[in-house]
Scaffold this motif. Structure first.
Motif, PDB file in Angstrom:
ATOM      1  N   UNK A 130     -11.171 -27.748  66.200  1.00 12.97           N
ATOM      2  CA  UNK A 130     -12.607 -27.950  66.414  1.00 12.97           C
ATOM      3  C   UNK A 130     -13.049 -29.203  65.658  1.00 12.97           C
ATOM      4  N   UNK A 131     -13.350 -30.288  66.364  1.00 12.42           N
ATOM      5  CA  UNK A 131     -13.793 -31.525  65.699  1.00 12.42           C
ATOM      6  C   UNK A 131     -15.256 -31.444  65.265  1.00 12.42           C
ATOM      7  N   UNK A 132     -15.560 -32.086  64.148  1.00  8.86           N
ATOM      8  CA  UNK A 132     -16.928 -32.222  63.649  1.00  8.86           C
ATOM      9  C   UNK A 132     -17.222 -33.698  63.408  1.00  8.86           C
ATOM     10  N   UNK A 133     -18.451 -34.078  63.646  1.00  9.19           N
ATOM     11  CA  UNK A 133     -18.897 -35.425  63.318  1.00  9.19           C
ATOM     12  C   UNK A 133     -20.249 -35.323  62.623  1.00  9.19           C
ATOM     13  N   UNK A 134     -20.285 -35.767  61.368  1.00 10.03           N
ATOM     14  CA  UNK A 134     -21.500 -35.730  60.556  1.00 10.03           C
ATOM     15  C   UNK A 134     -22.102 -34.337  60.525  1.00 10.03           C
ATOM     16  N   UNK A 135     -21.238 -33.342  60.360  1.00  6.35           N
ATOM     17  CA  UNK A 135     -21.688 -31.956  60.250  1.00  6.35           C
ATOM     18  C   UNK A 135     -21.981 -31.269  61.560  1.00  6.35           C
ATOM     19  N   UNK A 136     -21.754 -31.955  62.674  1.00  2.12           N
ATOM     20  CA  UNK A 136     -22.061 -31.380  63.986  1.00  2.12           C
ATOM     21  C   UNK A 136     -20.773 -31.027  64.729  1.00  2.12           C
ATOM     22  N   UNK A 184     -18.281 -30.145  67.908  1.00  2.00           N
ATOM     23  CA  UNK A 184     -18.172 -30.510  69.318  1.00  2.00           C
ATOM     24  C   UNK A 184     -18.486 -29.277  70.156  1.00  2.00           C
ATOM     25  N   UNK A 185     -19.352 -29.432  71.141  1.00  2.00           N
ATOM     26  CA  UNK A 185     -19.769 -28.305  71.981  1.00  2.00           C
ATOM     27  C   UNK A 185     -19.865 -28.743  73.430  1.00  2.00           C
ATOM     28  N   UNK A 186     -19.785 -27.752  74.310  1.00  2.00           N
ATOM     29  CA  UNK A 186     -19.947 -27.995  75.740  1.00  2.00           C
ATOM     30  C   UNK A 186     -20.981 -27.016  76.277  1.00  2.00           C
ATOM     31  N   UNK A 187     -21.421 -27.235  77.490  1.00  2.00           N
ATOM     32  CA  UNK A 187     -22.425 -26.369  78.091  1.00  2.00           C
ATOM     33  C   UNK A 187     -22.092 -26.146  79.549  1.00  2.00           C
ATOM     34  N   UNK A 188     -22.253 -24.900  79.990  1.00  2.00           N
ATOM     35  CA  UNK A 188     -22.002 -24.548  81.390  1.00  2.00           C
ATOM     36  C   UNK A 188     -23.197 -23.787  81.943  1.00  2.00           C
ATOM     37  N   UNK A 191     -16.499 -38.050  77.560  1.00  2.40           N
ATOM     38  CA  UNK A 191     -17.880 -38.124  78.024  1.00  2.40           C
ATOM     39  C   UNK A 191     -18.059 -37.492  79.395  1.00  2.40           C
ATOM     40  N   UNK A 192     -17.051 -37.603  80.252  1.00  2.00           N
ATOM     41  CA  UNK A 192     -17.161 -37.066  81.603  1.00  2.00           C
ATOM     42  C   UNK A 192     -16.993 -35.561  81.654  1.00  2.00           C
ATOM     43  N   UNK A 193     -16.593 -34.960  80.551  1.00  2.00           N
ATOM     44  CA  UNK A 193     -16.357 -33.520  80.527  1.00  2.00           C
ATOM     45  C   UNK A 193     -17.519 -32.745  79.922  1.00  2.00           C
ATOM     46  N   UNK A 194     -18.668 -33.379  79.780  1.00  2.00           N
ATOM     47  CA  UNK A 194     -19.887 -32.745  79.317  1.00  2.00           C
ATOM     48  C   UNK A 194     -19.700 -32.056  77.967  1.00  2.00           C
ATOM     49  N   UNK A 195     -19.235 -32.795  77.002  1.00  2.00           N
ATOM     50  CA  UNK A 195     -19.153 -32.311  75.630  1.00  2.00           C
ATOM     51  C   UNK A 195     -19.937 -33.264  74.741  1.00  2.00           C
ATOM     52  N   UNK A 196     -20.399 -32.763  73.611  1.00  2.00           N
ATOM     53  CA  UNK A 196     -21.232 -33.558  72.734  1.00  2.00           C
ATOM     54  C   UNK A 196     -21.214 -32.927  71.346  1.00  2.00           C
ATOM     55  N   UNK A 197     -21.416 -33.733  70.310  1.00  2.00           N
ATOM     56  CA  UNK A 197     -21.555 -33.208  68.960  1.00  2.00           C
ATOM     57  C   UNK A 197     -23.004 -32.776  68.768  1.00  2.00           C
ATOM     58  N   UNK A 198     -23.215 -31.476  68.555  1.00  2.00           N
ATOM     59  CA  UNK A 198     -24.551 -30.894  68.516  1.00  2.00           C
ATOM     60  C   UNK A 198     -24.854 -30.365  67.117  1.00  2.00           C
TER      61      UNK A 198
END
Length: 376
Positions: free
Chosen positions: A54-60, A62-66, A133-140
């Motif tokens: 599970x990657x984190x960036x600046x405390x956030x 990585x998450x996805x949404x469906x 980016x194309x897989x709809x993931x983002x650091x939230x």
């Protein structure tokens, strides 16, 4: 009154329920050894273990949404990636990946396959994950995910607890880079579960710290009014329970009495324990006013709004995050006040008093990691 600890945000992490013995293949040390072997063996046929990162960036995280159900709205998930994908991302960015930057979260069995979970901080690697980016993931932001969580979704609650543990562990590593005794650098040990001073003359062992906090709902002698407070950072008309850190040599009950006196000049009598939760000026309010405020707040609407926001961020539609809007869960008709949502333990204390009518000064112990003081 029975309390389910599973109902609190960030509680009920199944990966922390049991730690395997040192000789077990799923133990932190042996799992890391197997992981490093797999990094060398590109075929990944040397072990029956499966690894998820599970990657984190600046405390956030990585998450996805469906969006599978139009009635239920979008659902978020943690952005776990395989060990092979993690290695490929680092290689593509020209960064060496040895596995030493991974921190052990725990293990489980999924469909007769043993899975070991790890966290990694990629804040310093800006080029990583651009191809996702194309897989709809983002650091939230974790707090946004908390508000967006459907409490009836058991998997989402588990994901929230796992992400909370991972963030606390990573941030503890970031703020404990040096020994507090001699000043030398510290190095991770036991797959990141503790650290040790690199100075041979010191060799101090350092473990993740927590700063205990009490949060309490104070009621009057007649059990008709509750003492609530607000901070300057709160959005307008938001009220919550009083809270404060426990000082060295102080019991929970003493902390409740001291903090209440310091913040409100109100003396507290009997103190009763309610439950506990991992985490990251005052005025009296009548039971009827509090009950009305709870009825006005549309927490389900707030959850769906936040879930839609996460979905937009994962799809790249929205980039900004406004925590104040996440907490503004008012309906169209304005109530005289409103409270934190069901994700907050303050909400549980307040609703417990309003709905059960128990005569008690509710005490709640939170274990709050040092890095969570301002942003969780």
């Amino acid at each position: 009154m029975p309390i389910s600890l599973q109902s609190h945000a960030f509680a009920g992490n199944p990966l922390r329920s049991k730690t395997p013995q040192p000789t077990h293949p799923l133990s932190p040390a042996l799992a890391l050894e197997t992981l490093k072997t797999q990094l060398v063996d590109n075929s990944h046929q040397s072990s029956s273990l499966n690894f998820k990162v599970l990657p984190f960036r600046k405390g956030r995280p990585l998450a996805s949404s469906t969006s599978t159900d139009a009635d239920l709205g979008p659902t978020w998930h943690l952005g776990w990636i395989s060990l092979a994908d993690c290695k490929g991302l680092f290689s593509a960015s020209g960064v060496e990946f040895t596995g030493d930057s991974l921190f052990y979260l725990g293990s489980s069995s999924e469909q007769d396959v043993d899975v070991v979970y790890w966290a990694i901080d990629v804040s310093g690697e800006n080029s990583l994950f651009t191809e996702f980016d194309s897989e709809q993931v983002c650091f939230i932001e974790l707090r946004t995910l908390m508000v967006a969580t459907d409490w009836a979704d058991k998997q989402a609650m588990v994901d929230l607890a796992v992400a909370g543990h991972a963030k606390a562990l990573l941030e503890w590593h970031n703020i404990s880079r040096f020994c507090g005794y001699c000043g030398e650098k510290t190095v991770p040990m036991e797959s990141g579960r503790r650290k040790q001073c690199s100075n041979e003359l010191c060799r101090r062992k350092v473990y993740p710290r927590v700063d205990p906090v009490v949060i309490m709902l104070v009621i009057d002698r007649e059990n008709d009014r509750a003492l609530l407070g607000r901070q300057s950072r709160f959005v307008p008309r938001m009220w919550s329970c009083l809270a404060g850190f426990i000082e060295p040599g102080e019991s929970l009950e003493e902390a409740v009495r001291r903090e209440t006196w310091e913040e409100t000049a109100i003396e507290v009598g009997e103190v009763m324990y309610h439950s506990s939760q991992p985490w990251p000026d005052a005025q009296w309010h009548s039971r009827e006013d509090v009950r009305k405020a709870l009825m006005f707040a549309e927490y389900e609407k707030a959850q769906r709004t936040a879930a839609a926001k996460v979905d937009q961020m994962c799809r790249g539609v929205e980039k900004g995050q406004s925590l104040s809007s996440d907490f503004n869960v008012e309906s169209g008709e304005l109530a005289p006040m409103f409270f934190p949502g069901p994700f907050a333990i303050a909400h549980r204390l307040i609703t417990s008093w309003v709905n059960q009518g128990s005569t008690f000064d509710a005490l709640q112990l939170k274990q709050q990691p040092n890095s969570y003081q301002s942003n969780l």
